[in-house]
Write a protein that holds these residues in place. Structure first.
Motif, short mmCIF file in Angstrom:
data_model
loop_
_atom_site.label_atom_id
_atom_site.label_comp_id
_atom_site.label_asym_id
_atom_site.label_seq_id
_atom_site.Cartn_x
_atom_site.Cartn_y
_atom_site.Cartn_z
N GLU A 13 100.42 101.38 -0.84
CA GLU A 13 101.11 102.62 -1.15
C GLU A 13 101.95 102.47 -2.41
N CYS A 14 102.08 103.56 -3.16
CA CYS A 14 103.00 103.63 -4.28
C CYS A 14 104.09 104.65 -3.94
N LEU A 15 105.26 104.46 -4.48
CA LEU A 15 106.39 105.32 -4.14
C LEU A 15 106.90 106.06 -5.37
N ILE A 16 107.42 107.25 -5.16
CA ILE A 16 108.21 107.97 -6.16
C ILE A 16 109.62 108.04 -5.61
N ALA A 17 110.57 107.51 -6.37
CA ALA A 17 111.95 107.49 -5.91
C ALA A 17 112.87 108.18 -6.92
N ASP A 18 114.02 108.58 -6.45
CA ASP A 18 115.05 109.13 -7.32
C ASP A 18 115.60 107.99 -8.19
N ALA A 19 115.60 108.16 -9.48
CA ALA A 19 116.02 107.08 -10.38
C ALA A 19 117.51 106.81 -10.31
N GLN A 20 118.29 107.75 -9.82
CA GLN A 20 119.74 107.57 -9.73
C GLN A 20 120.15 106.88 -8.43
N SER A 21 119.48 107.26 -7.32
CA SER A 21 119.89 106.74 -6.01
C SER A 21 118.91 105.74 -5.42
N GLY A 22 117.68 105.74 -5.88
CA GLY A 22 116.66 104.88 -5.30
C GLY A 22 116.03 105.44 -4.04
N LYS A 23 116.44 106.64 -3.64
CA LYS A 23 115.89 107.25 -2.43
C LYS A 23 114.43 107.64 -2.65
N VAL A 24 113.58 107.26 -1.69
CA VAL A 24 112.15 107.55 -1.80
C VAL A 24 111.91 109.04 -1.59
N MET A 25 111.18 109.65 -2.53
CA MET A 25 110.89 111.08 -2.50
C MET A 25 109.45 111.35 -2.04
N SER A 26 108.52 110.47 -2.41
CA SER A 26 107.11 110.68 -2.07
C SER A 26 106.41 109.34 -1.87
N ASN A 27 105.42 109.32 -0.97
CA ASN A 27 104.54 108.18 -0.79
C ASN A 27 103.16 108.55 -1.31
N LEU A 28 102.62 107.75 -2.21
CA LEU A 28 101.31 108.02 -2.78
C LEU A 28 100.29 107.11 -2.11
N LYS A 29 99.36 107.73 -1.38
CA LYS A 29 98.39 106.96 -0.60
C LYS A 29 96.98 107.18 -1.12
N GLY A 30 96.23 106.09 -1.23
CA GLY A 30 94.86 106.18 -1.71
C GLY A 30 94.32 104.85 -2.21
N HIS A 31 95.19 104.07 -2.84
CA HIS A 31 94.78 102.74 -3.30
C HIS A 31 94.49 101.83 -2.11
N LEU A 32 93.71 100.78 -2.36
CA LEU A 32 93.30 99.87 -1.29
C LEU A 32 93.91 98.47 -1.41
N ASP A 33 94.67 98.22 -2.48
CA ASP A 33 95.21 96.88 -2.69
C ASP A 33 96.58 97.01 -3.36
N TYR A 34 97.11 95.89 -3.87
CA TYR A 34 98.41 95.90 -4.54
C TYR A 34 98.29 96.52 -5.93
N SER A 35 99.37 97.17 -6.37
CA SER A 35 99.39 97.82 -7.68
C SER A 35 100.29 97.06 -8.64
N PHE A 36 99.90 97.08 -9.94
CA PHE A 36 100.64 96.34 -10.96
C PHE A 36 100.87 97.12 -12.24
N ALA A 37 100.44 98.38 -12.30
CA ALA A 37 100.59 99.13 -13.55
C ALA A 37 100.81 100.60 -13.27
N SER A 38 101.61 101.22 -14.13
CA SER A 38 101.82 102.67 -14.01
C SER A 38 102.28 103.22 -15.35
N ALA A 39 102.08 104.52 -15.53
CA ALA A 39 102.53 105.20 -16.74
C ALA A 39 102.61 106.69 -16.46
N TRP A 40 103.58 107.34 -17.07
CA TRP A 40 103.77 108.78 -16.94
C TRP A 40 103.17 109.50 -18.13
N HIS A 41 102.50 110.60 -17.86
CA HIS A 41 102.11 111.50 -18.94
C HIS A 41 103.40 112.06 -19.54
#
Length: 450
Positions: free
Chosen positions: A303-331
């Motif tokens: 799973e990958c998470l989207i969290a609030d950058a100020q508090s660290g509180k998790v806002m969303s869980n992104l489900k679909g990948h099958l293994d560990y993740s090591f890279a990300s980028a925002w449009h």
């Protein structure tokens, strides 16, 4: 992230790949500071360059005339490039942490029309050579302009000028590092022989993370290192990722993600730790959204998470990948997040509807270790651990792409901020180098004449 110790620090080469057994007769030892003379950089530079450049380097003109872009002498080998590629694709084994069925994954992947050229080969130099210290961490190359690139070469942070065709050492982390910033309560401490595992360069600030939890911050326009410390004393403390960003009020922040499952936020003005977030697993990668409000958290979880950058509180869980993740980028528009995984895919998520990914992009043979968007949002580039960099046209909904085919471990990729250049760092004993590609531009005025 997998624990891994590289005592030699020179390079990590996949056991299924070692083209360096083939020596190039033209290769001769050179200093990383080797360069063309100053007086060759003039209005006739393009005319003189083919004469003055090192024989181990490759120009666009030479590539058009049939020379391999990496300078590999296929004509002297007992196999062709095509045969070697075929063998490589058959023998390569992708590293996985989680064993699960991948049968349905192929069906999810987007059909991409390959063969397009968005970025044309411009130059390859072996005067600087990327190196990596951990096989899963490949954020070791950053372009701050189309003429300025920073990369790791053993214990040195190197600057490469694509204009002057010369390299220069910016920081040597084998020597003792004494922080220059001192004030009461400051947590800075001297360091030495740091194995750089990750780095980021932005807004004239270079931040590097180390294998033993080190964090180094240096202003590029000042001598010395402003701040350095060990952010954790945890036994498995490697700094997996660092990010430089601006918070919603415009203040510059540094974010460090470590194998101790913590993410730390520092104020770039005085490098005081102002926030600390803890997650259930080792954090391998973080990236803050363009508006500074959200942060993507990726790690030893499918799973990958989207969290609030100020508090660290998790806002969303992104489900679909099958293994560990090591890279990300925002449009750049802040609505689309790309995540790279060891399941060999990059998933695109619309954070307004995070329940499922909107597209799945497949690599050729390995994990997706690095992801970058151009600053205008037009292109997405993703790099595998070795051999392949893929560039997708976001305007076509990622349905058309360019595949850059090379040989060697990929230490990092980076677009220049003006989108005009794409740089690829290759780690290899003989053919380690820095590759430069330039954005293809079409002259519509000339096209209308024919």
């Amino acid at each position: 992230m997998e624990q891994f110790q590289n005592h030699e620090l020179e390079y990590v080469v996949d056991e299924y790949y070692d083209i360096s057994d083939v020596e190039d007769d033209d290769v001769s030892p050179r200093s990383a500071n080797g360069s063309v003379d100053d007086d060759s950089v003039n209005s006739d530079f393009d005319d003189d360059f083919e004469v003055s450049k090192p024989k181990t380097d490759t120009s666009a003109l030479e590539a058009r005339n049939g020379k391999d872009i990496q300078g590999i002498p296929w004509e002297r080998l007992n196999f062709t490039r095509e045969k070697y590629r075929e063998s490589r694709l058959k023998q390569y084994k992708n590293y996985e942490n989680l064993s699960s069925s991948r049968e349905d994954l192929e069906k999810e992947c987007k059909e991409v029309e390959k063969g397009h050229n968005f970025y044309d080969f411009q130059f390859n130099t072996r005067l600087v050579k990327s190196t990596i210290v951990h096989f899963q961490l490949r954020n070791l190359l950053w372009a701050t302009s189309k003429h300025d690139v920073y990369l790791m070469q053993n214990y040195s942070v190197m600057h490469w000028s694509s204009l002057l065709r010369r390299g220069k050492e910016v920081l040597n982390v084998a020597k003792p590092i004494i922080p220059t910033l001192k004030y009461p309560g400051c947590s800075a401490e001297p360091l030495s022989r740091v194995q750089i595992s990750t780095m980021s360069v932005k807004d004239n600030l270079m931040v590097a993370g180390g294998f033993q939890g080190e964090l180094i911050c240096k202003s590029l326009n000042q001598t010395g290192v402003a701040f350095c410390t060990k952010v954790t004393t945890d036994e498995n403390a490697i700094t997996n990722a660092v990010d430089i960003y601006r918070n919603p009020s415009g203040a510059t922040r540094v974010m460090a993600a470590n194998n101790d499952a913590q993410v730390r936020v520092l104020d770039a003005a005085n490098f005081a730790c102002i926030n600390r977030f803890t997650f259930p697993w080792s954090v391998n990668n973080t990236s803050v959204s363009p508006d500074g409000k959200m942060v993507a958290i990726l790690g030893d979880s499918a799973e990958c998470l989207i969290a609030d950058a100020q508090s660290g509180k998790v806002m969303s869980n992104l489900k679909g990948h099958l293994d560990y993740s090591f890279a990300s980028a925002w449009h750049p528009d802040g609505r689309i997040l790309a995540t790279g995984n060891q399941d060999t895919t990059c998933r695109l998520w619309d954070i307004r509807k995070p329940s499922e990914s909107i597209a799945v992009l497949k690599g050729r043979m390995g994990a997706i270790r690095t992801i970058r968007f151009t600053s205008d949002g037009r292109f997405l580039a993703m790099a595998e651990p070795a051999d392949f960099v893929h560039v997708f046209d976001a305007k076509s909904d990622y349905a058309v792409g360019q595949e850059i085919d090379l040989f060697g471990e990929i230490a990092g990729i980076s677009f220049s901020p003006d989108t005009e250049a794409l740089f690829v760092g290759v780690s290899d004993r003989t053919y380690g180098s820095l590759l430069e590609f330039n954005r293809r531009r079409y002259d519509h005025y000339l096209e209308c004449l024919f």
